[in-house]
Design a protein around this motif. Structure first.
Motif, PDB file in Angstrom:
ATOM      1  N   TYR A 170     -26.486   1.777   5.268  1.00  0.00           N
ATOM      2  CA  TYR A 170     -25.677   0.577   5.111  1.00  0.00           C
ATOM      3  C   TYR A 170     -24.561   0.802   4.093  1.00  0.00           C
ATOM      4  CZ  TYR A 170     -29.361  -1.926   7.591  1.00  0.00           C
ATOM      5  OH  TYR A 170     -30.260  -2.343   8.541  1.00  0.00           O
ATOM      6  N   ALA A 171     -23.395   0.221   4.361  1.00  0.00           N
ATOM      7  CA  ALA A 171     -22.293   0.217   3.402  1.00  0.00           C
ATOM      8  C   ALA A 171     -22.418  -1.031   2.541  1.00  0.00           C
ATOM      9  CB  ALA A 171     -20.951   0.222   4.131  1.00  0.00           C
ATOM     10  N   ALA A 181     -16.097  -0.899   0.978  1.00  0.00           N
ATOM     11  CA  ALA A 181     -17.280  -0.797   1.833  1.00  0.00           C
ATOM     12  C   ALA A 181     -17.071  -1.521   3.155  1.00  0.00           C
ATOM     13  CB  ALA A 181     -18.504  -1.353   1.107  1.00  0.00           C
ATOM     14  N   ALA A 182     -16.387  -2.663   3.130  1.00  0.00           N
ATOM     15  CA  ALA A 182     -16.116  -3.405   4.370  1.00  0.00           C
ATOM     16  C   ALA A 182     -15.233  -2.596   5.306  1.00  0.00           C
ATOM     17  CB  ALA A 182     -15.467  -4.746   4.051  1.00  0.00           C
ATOM     18  N   ALA A 185     -17.290   0.308   6.754  1.00  0.00           N
ATOM     19  CA  ALA A 185     -18.233  -0.129   7.787  1.00  0.00           C
ATOM     20  C   ALA A 185     -17.521  -0.455   9.085  1.00  0.00           C
ATOM     21  CB  ALA A 185     -19.030  -1.336   7.300  1.00  0.00           C
ATOM     22  N   TYR A 194     -23.248  -4.054   6.849  1.00  0.00           N
ATOM     23  CA  TYR A 194     -22.420  -4.200   5.654  1.00  0.00           C
ATOM     24  C   TYR A 194     -22.980  -5.277   4.750  1.00  0.00           C
ATOM     25  CZ  TYR A 194     -18.559  -6.021   2.813  1.00  0.00           C
ATOM     26  OH  TYR A 194     -17.801  -6.485   1.768  1.00  0.00           O
ATOM     27  N   GLY A 196     -21.563  -7.229   1.285  1.00  0.00           N
ATOM     28  CA  GLY A 196     -20.494  -7.432   0.321  1.00  0.00           C
ATOM     29  C   GLY A 196     -20.924  -8.397  -0.762  1.00  0.00           C
ATOM     30  N   ILE A 233     -17.408  -5.347  12.945  1.00  0.00           N
ATOM     31  CA  ILE A 233     -18.713  -4.823  12.530  1.00  0.00           C
ATOM     32  C   ILE A 233     -19.803  -5.319  13.468  1.00  0.00           C
ATOM     33  CG2 ILE A 233     -20.439  -4.845  10.679  1.00  0.00           C
ATOM     34  CD1 ILE A 233     -18.151  -4.835   8.679  1.00  0.00           C
ATOM     35  N   VAL A 238     -23.851  -8.467   8.960  1.00  0.00           N
ATOM     36  CA  VAL A 238     -23.052  -8.628   7.747  1.00  0.00           C
ATOM     37  C   VAL A 238     -23.784  -9.599   6.835  1.00  0.00           C
ATOM     38  CG1 VAL A 238     -20.934  -9.645   6.801  1.00  0.00           C
ATOM     39  CG2 VAL A 238     -20.820  -8.151   8.823  1.00  0.00           C
TER      40      VAL A 238
END
Length: 296
Positions: A170-171, A181-182, A185, A194, A196, A233, A238
């Protein structure tokens, strides 16, 4: 913020970029389409790992990613058989020393955690502080913006750990790190999802539009924004976390970014201030316990 405003004023009047470098399977390259979506072919990396500590719960090591444009320093903690991996991108001012307890906690729960000291943060990895003006000049000349190199670094970390452990990766990022990171991903479909934390768009695209910018400067600004990639994504999950009184990135901006994501998605208000903390950790682990179960 003042630097970004100056950037926009300068860039809007810059001569249009003639075109992106072409992408081939053999040559590291990037392209940005008419909608501002970045695609990258990243150079292969080699690694060098030094074990710093090991016990029955976890092993911690320093892993150097040797890229064609410089070394990227990371710190990895992992249990013997992780259920998933977190590629964590820190925000401004975050040091690896502030994540020691977190790395133990995730490993004890069954997850590997790698802290990526991205380019230009002033840590162990070299590079310049994030400067859209400098990166646009590189983009205009067909060279690699550092921002795009960083996306490749994050993707390379995923590739190395996916090959090593054979589990989902996972990011995850906090504040500015959540922005990188977004994008990573979205650009790399092999990320499992993802997370955040206390993050939002940079606001560059809106500033360019407000200055009357169009064409390549708008395309470049759009390529940097998390919201450009969040819709793509899906169907990967998310998760976004934000505090209602965040003093750095307003809660409303986090919600606005979250609104651009497609299902499945989850927004969670957490206790604290700004960035990853113990409450965020607990909530992430609660979410993932529903997917991977609890450690036996």
């Amino acid at each position: 913020m003042r630097a970004i405003l100056i950037l926009v004023a300068i860039l809007v009047v810059v001569t249009a970029f003639a075109g992106c470098t072409s992408s081939t399977s053999a040559t590291p390259s990037y392209s940005v389409d008419k909608n501002g979506i970045l695609a990258v072919t990243c150079a292969p990396v080699t690694t060098n790992e030094t074990v710093l500590f090991s016990n029955e719960t976890y092993t911690k090591s320093r892993v150097v990613l040797h890229t064609q444009t410089g070394d990227v320093i990371t710190y990895l903690s992992y249990p013997e058989q992780p259920k998933a991996v977190i590629v964590y991108i820190p925000g401004a001012g975050e040091k690896i020393s502030g994540h020691e307890e977190r790395m133990v906690k995730y490993a004890a729960t069954g997850y590997a955690f790698i802290f990526v000291d991205i380019r230009g943060r002033g840590g162990e990895t070299g590079g310049d502080a994030f400067d859209p003006q400098t990166d646009y000049a590189r983009f205009e000349s067909g060279n690699w913006p550092q921002y795009y190199l960083t996306i490749c670094d994050i993707s390379s970390a995923r590739s190395v750990l996916a090959s090593r452990f054979g589990v989902p990766v996972y990011a995850v990022g906090g504040s500015n790190g959540g922005r990188y990171a977004a994008v990573a991903a979205g650009v790399d479909p092999k990320f499992a999802g993802y997370v955040g934390i206390s993050t939002a768009d940079w606001g560059l695209r809106e500033m360019v539009l407000g200055q009357g910018g169009s064409g390549d400067i708008l395309r470049f600004a759009t390529s940097l924004e998390p919201s450009t990639y969040l819709p793509g994504i899906s169907p990967r999950p998310v998760w976004m976390f934000h505090n209602a009184t965040d003093p750095i990135i307003p809660f409303a901006e986090g919600k606005a970014l979250f609104a651009t994501a497609n299902a499945p998605k989850t927004f969670i208000e957490f206790y604290g201030s700004h960035g990853i903390n113990a409450d965020v950790d607990n909530r992430i682990l609660m979410q993932w316990a529903q997917i991977y179960g609890t450690r036996g």
